[in-house]
Write an enzyme that holds these catalytic residues in place. Structure first.
Site, PDB file in Angstrom:
ATOM      1  N   TRP A   1      38.293 -10.140 -21.710  1.00  0.00           N
ATOM      2  CA  TRP A   1      37.916 -10.588 -23.060  1.00  0.00           C
ATOM      3  C   TRP A   1      38.997 -11.440 -23.712  1.00  0.00           C
ATOM      4  O   TRP A   1      38.869 -11.836 -24.853  1.00  0.00           O
ATOM      5  CB  TRP A   1      37.635  -9.377 -23.954  1.00  0.00           C
TER       6      TRP A   1
ATOM      7  N   ASP B   1      46.588   0.056 -33.133  1.00  0.00           N
ATOM      8  CA  ASP B   1      45.881   0.967 -32.230  1.00  0.00           C
ATOM      9  C   ASP B   1      46.896   1.976 -31.678  1.00  0.00           C
ATOM     10  O   ASP B   1      48.054   2.028 -32.119  1.00  0.00           O
ATOM     11  CB  ASP B   1      45.170   0.188 -31.121  1.00  0.00           C
TER      12      ASP B   1
ATOM     13  N   TYR C   1      30.541   7.833 -27.561  1.00  0.00           N
ATOM     14  CA  TYR C   1      30.585   7.477 -28.986  1.00  0.00           C
ATOM     15  C   TYR C   1      29.465   6.477 -29.300  1.00  0.00           C
ATOM     16  O   TYR C   1      29.701   5.331 -29.651  1.00  0.00           O
ATOM     17  CB  TYR C   1      31.947   6.904 -29.372  1.00  0.00           C
TER      18      TYR C   1
ATOM     19  N   LEU D   1      29.532   5.080 -21.925  1.00  0.00           N
ATOM     20  CA  LEU D   1      30.744   4.633 -22.631  1.00  0.00           C
ATOM     21  C   LEU D   1      31.103   5.599 -23.768  1.00  0.00           C
ATOM     22  O   LEU D   1      32.231   5.594 -24.256  1.00  0.00           O
ATOM     23  CB  LEU D   1      30.523   3.225 -23.184  1.00  0.00           C
TER      24      LEU D   1
ATOM     25  N   TYR E   1      40.965  -0.932 -38.435  1.00  0.00           N
ATOM     26  CA  TYR E   1      41.576  -1.441 -37.203  1.00  0.00           C
ATOM     27  C   TYR E   1      40.804  -2.655 -36.669  1.00  0.00           C
ATOM     28  O   TYR E   1      41.387  -3.710 -36.374  1.00  0.00           O
ATOM     29  CB  TYR E   1      41.646  -0.348 -36.109  1.00  0.00           C
TER      30      TYR E   1
ATOM     31  N   CYS F   1      65.686  -1.193 -30.809  1.00  0.00           N
ATOM     32  CA  CYS F   1      64.867   0.023 -30.825  1.00  0.00           C
ATOM     33  C   CYS F   1      65.688   1.266 -31.160  1.00  0.00           C
ATOM     34  O   CYS F   1      66.557   1.682 -30.403  1.00  0.00           O
ATOM     35  CB  CYS F   1      64.201   0.183 -29.456  1.00  0.00           C
TER      36      CYS F   1
ATOM     37  N   GLN G   1      38.714   4.240 -28.595  1.00  0.00           N
ATOM     38  CA  GLN G   1      38.708   5.543 -27.884  1.00  0.00           C
ATOM     39  C   GLN G   1      38.409   5.408 -26.402  1.00  0.00           C
ATOM     40  O   GLN G   1      38.053   6.382 -25.754  1.00  0.00           O
ATOM     41  CB  GLN G   1      37.635   6.509 -28.457  1.00  0.00           C
TER      42      GLN G   1
ATOM     43  N   GLU H   1      36.702  -5.237 -28.882  1.00  0.00           N
ATOM     44  CA  GLU H   1      37.434  -4.317 -29.751  1.00  0.00           C
ATOM     45  C   GLU H   1      36.584  -3.095 -30.094  1.00  0.00           C
ATOM     46  O   GLU H   1      37.095  -1.988 -30.177  1.00  0.00           O
ATOM     47  CB  GLU H   1      37.906  -5.024 -31.028  1.00  0.00           C
TER      48      GLU H   1
HETATM   49 FE1  SF4 Z   1      59.586   1.289 -26.202  1.00  0.00          FE
HETATM   50 FE2  SF4 Z   1      61.903   1.627 -24.914  1.00  0.00          FE
HETATM   51 FE3  SF4 Z   1      61.130  -0.784 -25.733  1.00  0.00          FE
HETATM   52 FE4  SF4 Z   1      61.871   1.038 -27.485  1.00  0.00          FE
HETATM   53  S1  SF4 Z   1      63.145   0.119 -25.906  1.00  0.00           S
HETATM   54  S2  SF4 Z   1      60.109  -0.309 -27.650  1.00  0.00           S
HETATM   55  S3  SF4 Z   1      61.083   2.880 -26.546  1.00  0.00           S
HETATM   56  S4  SF4 Z   1      60.137   0.507 -24.173  1.00  0.00           S
END
Ligand code: SF4
Length: 379
Positions: A45, A163, A107, A105, A145, A231, A67, A62
Site C-alpha cells: 500500500w 500507532d 473486528y 480479518l 489515529y 535516545c 489491530q 490504515e
Molecule cells: Fe529504539 Fe534503541 Fe533506537 Fe532508542 S536507540 S529508538 S530504544 S532502537
C-alpha cells in the site's frame, strides 16, 4: 516561540515527570528521514519514491492495519483493490460481499464502517477524500489515529499518527515510564514534538518502520539505530522495558454450544447473525447464546439444536479470544437427511444450506471457521 516548540512546552507541562526532554528534538526528523530513504520497507500500500500517493489505498490499508499485522493484511488489501479499485466501486458494493471479503480479518465493525465511509465520501465529497485531519475525523469509522495517518501519508498535512510502533519508539526516545494505557496522552504529546513541517507522511512511515524493524518490542537493535545518540531509553539502559504496561486484565469466559449439521449432499447449515451486536450480520453455524459461565455440557444444550438429529459431541472445545471476553464453544455434529425440518430454535428465516466447497464465499468470522474445521476433522 515556534508552534512545534510551544507544543513541546505544553507537552512537558502536562506530561508525567518521568519524561526526559530530548536535547535536540528538531534533529530527529532529518536523521530518521535519511534512514528511511535508505531502509524503507516495501509495502503493497506504500507508494514508491516519486510515485503519487493514492488516498483510497492509504485509507483502506490504515483501516485494515488497525489491530492487525502487515503480514495478515497483505492478501486482504490486494483482494479488496482487485474487487473494488476505487472508493466509488467500494461505495456501490453490496455489504455482504464486503463482509465476505473481510472474513478472517476480525473486528468486523471496521468493514461495515469502511462501507459507510466510502458512501459518504462519494455522496458528500464527490469521491475525493477530505485532506485535513479535522475533516477526516468526521467520517464514519475514522478515529484520531486514522485521520492523522491519512492526512499525513496521503496529503503531507502536519499530523502525528501514533500507532503501537510509534508509541514504543516515543516511549523509549523520551524515556516515558508511565505505564500504558495511562501514558497514551503523554506519548501523543511527545510524538507531536518530533513531527517536521515537511515530509510528514514519510516521517510517520519512518517512525512506523523504525518500530517494526529496529526498535522492536523485545530486543531493540540500538547499535544500528539512527536515533541512538538522542535516545534516553538507550542511554539509561531501560529501552527494552519500555513502554511499561499496567497489570493485565483477565478476560471473562463465555461459553456456548455450536451445531454443525451436514446434509447428505455435503451442504452445511449456516445462519446469519442478528442485525446488531457482536459479529452483526456475519454468518455462523447455529449456536446457543454465548453466556458467562454456562457450560456446554448442560443437559439442555441439545434441546435447542437447529434440527432433530443424532448429534455427536466432537471431543475438545473451540476457543477464541475477542477483545472483551474469551469464548469456549462445545461443538456437536450430525449428518442429516436432505430437507430435514428445522426446529423453531434455528430461526429458519436466517438459515441457508451451503455446500462445503463454497464456504470460502461466506462471511464466516474466524471463530466460525474454527468451529467448522473442528467439526469436519476426520470426515
Ligand atoms: Fe529504539 Fe534503541 Fe533506537 Fe532508542 S536507540 S529508538 S530504544 S532502537
Amino acid at each position: 516561540m515556534t508552534a512545534v516548540a510551544q507544543r513541546h512546552q505544553v507537552g512537558r507541562k502536562s506530561g508525567a515527570q518521568s519524561r526526559q526532554r530530548l536535547a535536540k528534538p528538531a534533529s530527529i526528523a532529518p536523521k530518521l528521514l535519511a534512514w528511511y530513504d535508505r531502509e524503507r520497507r516495501d509495502l503493497p500500500w506504500r507508494a514508491k519514491p516519486g510515485e503519487p500517493t493514492d488516498p483510497y489505498a492509504v485509507w483502506l490499508s490504515e483501516v485494515m492495519l488497525q489491530q492487525t499485522t502487515a503480514k495478515a493484511v497483505g492478501p486482504y488489501y490486494q483482494r479488496f483493490l482487485e474487487i473494488w479499485p476505487t472508493v466509488d466501486a467500494l461505495a456501490a458494493a453490496d455489504e455482504e460481499h464486503i463482509l465476505t471479503a473481510w472474513a478472517g480479518l476480525g473486528y468486523y465493525s471496521r468493514a461495515r464502517n469502511l462501507h459507510r465511509c466510502a458512501k459518504v465520501i462519494v455522496s458528500d465529497f464527490g469521491g475525493c477524500f477530505p485532506q485535513t485531519e479535522a475533516e477526516l475525523l468526521k467520517l464514519p469509522g475514522i478515529g484520531p489515529y486514522t485521520a492523522a495517518a491519512v492526512a499525513a501519508i496521503a496529503f503531507d498535512a502536519v499530523a502525528s499518527p501514533v500507532d503501537g510502533n510509534i508509541e514504543r519508539v516515543t516511549a523509549r526516545l523520551f524515556r516515558i515510564e508511565t505505564p500504558l494505557p495511562s501514558a497514551k496522552t503523554e506519548l501523543r504529546s511527545a510524538a507531536a514534538t518530533l513531527t517536521p513541517a515537511t515530509r510528514t507522511g514519510d516521517f510517520a512511515q519512518a517512525m512506523m518502520d523504525l518500530g517494526a524493524t529496529v526498535c522492536t518490542p523485545k530486543r531493540p537493535s540500538c547499535l544500528v539505530c539512527p536515533l541512538q545518540e538522542d535516545c534516553h531509553g538507550y542511554r539509561h539502559g531501560v529501552a527494552a522495558s519500555l513502554p511499561r504496561r499496567g497489570a493485565k486484565i483477565d478476560r471473562p469466559v463465555r461459553r456456548g454450544t455450536a451445531f454443525v449439521a451436514i446434509g447428505e449432499d455435503g451442504r452445511i447449515l449456516l445462519r446469519q447473525r442478528p442485525e446488531t451486536g457482536l459479529l452483526a450480520r456475519m454468518i455462523e453455524v447455529p449456536s446457543t447464546e454465548w453466556l458467562d459461565g454456562v457450560g456446554d455440557s448442560r443437559g439442555d444444550a441439545l434441546q435447542v439444536a437447529p434440527i432433530k438429529a443424532d448429534w455427536w459431541r466432537v471431543p475438545d472445545i473451540v476457543t477464541h479470544t475477542f477483545t472483551h471476553f474469551r469464548l469456549e464453544l462445545g461443538v456437536y455434529r450430525a449428518v442429516v437427511a436432505r430437507n430435514a425440518p428445522l426446529t423453531i430454535w434455528a430461526d429458519g428465516s436466517r438459515c441457508r444450506w451451503v455446500h462445503r466447497r463454497d464456504l470460502e464465499q461466506q462471511a464466516l468470522p474466524s471463530v466460525m471457521k474454527k468451529v467448522v474445521a473442528h467439526a469436519l476433522k476426520g470426515l
